[in-house]
Design a protein around this motif. Structure first.
Motif, PDB file in Angstrom:
ATOM      1  N   UNK A   2       0.910  -1.240  -0.049  1.00  0.00           N
ATOM      2  CA  UNK A   2       0.048  -0.071  -0.158  1.00  0.00           C
ATOM      3  C   UNK A   2       0.995   1.183   0.027  1.00  0.00           C
ATOM      4  N   UNK A   3       0.605   2.131  -0.918  1.00  0.00           N
ATOM      5  CA  UNK A   3       1.292   3.404  -0.952  1.00  0.00           C
ATOM      6  C   UNK A   3       0.801   4.347  -0.092  1.00  0.00           C
ATOM      7  N   UNK A   4      -0.368   4.249   0.668  1.00  0.00           N
ATOM      8  CA  UNK A   4      -1.119   5.198   1.575  1.00  0.00           C
ATOM      9  C   UNK A   4      -0.679   4.979   3.120  1.00  0.00           C
ATOM     10  N   UNK A   5      -0.456   3.796   3.293  1.00  0.00           N
ATOM     11  CA  UNK A   5      -0.341   3.399   4.793  1.00  0.00           C
ATOM     12  C   UNK A   5       0.934   2.435   4.660  1.00  0.00           C
ATOM     13  N   UNK A  19     -13.018  -7.935  -3.766  1.00  0.00           N
ATOM     14  CA  UNK A  19     -11.609  -7.968  -3.843  1.00  0.00           C
ATOM     15  C   UNK A  19     -10.948  -7.318  -2.582  1.00  0.00           C
ATOM     16  N   UNK A  20      -9.682  -8.046  -2.678  1.00  0.00           N
ATOM     17  CA  UNK A  20      -8.579  -7.466  -1.566  1.00  0.00           C
ATOM     18  C   UNK A  20      -7.819  -6.309  -1.628  1.00  0.00           C
ATOM     19  N   UNK A  21      -7.789  -5.262  -0.940  1.00  0.00           N
ATOM     20  CA  UNK A  21      -7.192  -4.083  -0.805  1.00  0.00           C
ATOM     21  C   UNK A  21      -6.565  -3.734   0.588  1.00  0.00           C
ATOM     22  N   UNK A  22      -5.595  -3.058   0.413  1.00  0.00           N
ATOM     23  CA  UNK A  22      -4.944  -2.686   1.805  1.00  0.00           C
ATOM     24  C   UNK A  22      -5.402  -1.641   2.657  1.00  0.00           C
ATOM     25  N   UNK A  23      -6.301  -0.616   1.994  1.00  0.00           N
ATOM     26  CA  UNK A  23      -6.943   0.460   2.546  1.00  0.00           C
ATOM     27  C   UNK A  23      -8.007   0.958   1.594  1.00  0.00           C
TER      28      UNK A  23
END
Length: 122
Positions: A2-5, A19-23
């Motif tokens: 993740x480029x946000x967290x 779907x799978x996401x980090x944030x």
């Protein structure tokens, strides 16, 4: 990643598109619809790679850990910030740009010195 967290410990499965996401920001960037809000969340631990469900209505301090490997996944979210630095700026931090001017000594292959041998043998 993740480029946000920074240091995201779990992936979250979105209930709308499954779907799978980090944030949530990763979901907003990759999908064209709003993230559906639900109280039951499905997580995948990035340490042990196992999935588990958590109820957000009854979220306790003990729910901040993976039930399989006890990895602490609820951490303070830190957003990365771009920084410009000069390479080799401080020799105490980065000494790759400095040349070593010390004199190299001859490597001794044994305890018997060949150059000093005539003086010692008699």
């Amino acid at each position: 990643m993740c480029k946000h967290i920074l240091n995201a410990q779990v992936a979250i499965r979105s209930p709308c598109c499954r779907k799978w996401f980090d944030c949530a920001e990763c979901h907003a960037e990759q999908e064209d619809h709003q993230l559906l809000q639900k109280f039951e969340m499905i997580f995948a631990c990035k340490k042990c790679k196992k999935c588990f469900r958590k109820d957000a209505q009854e979220f306790d301090e003990s729910d901040e850990y993976c039930p399989h490997c006890d990895n602490h996944f609820v951490i303070e979210a830190v957003t990365p910030k771009p920084v410009l630095n000069f390479e080799g700026e401080d020799a105490r931090k980065d000494s790759r740009m400095l040349r070593d001017d010390r004199v190299k000594q001859k490597e001794l292959r044994s305890i018997f010195d060949v150059e000093d041998a005539p003086n010692r043998l008699g």
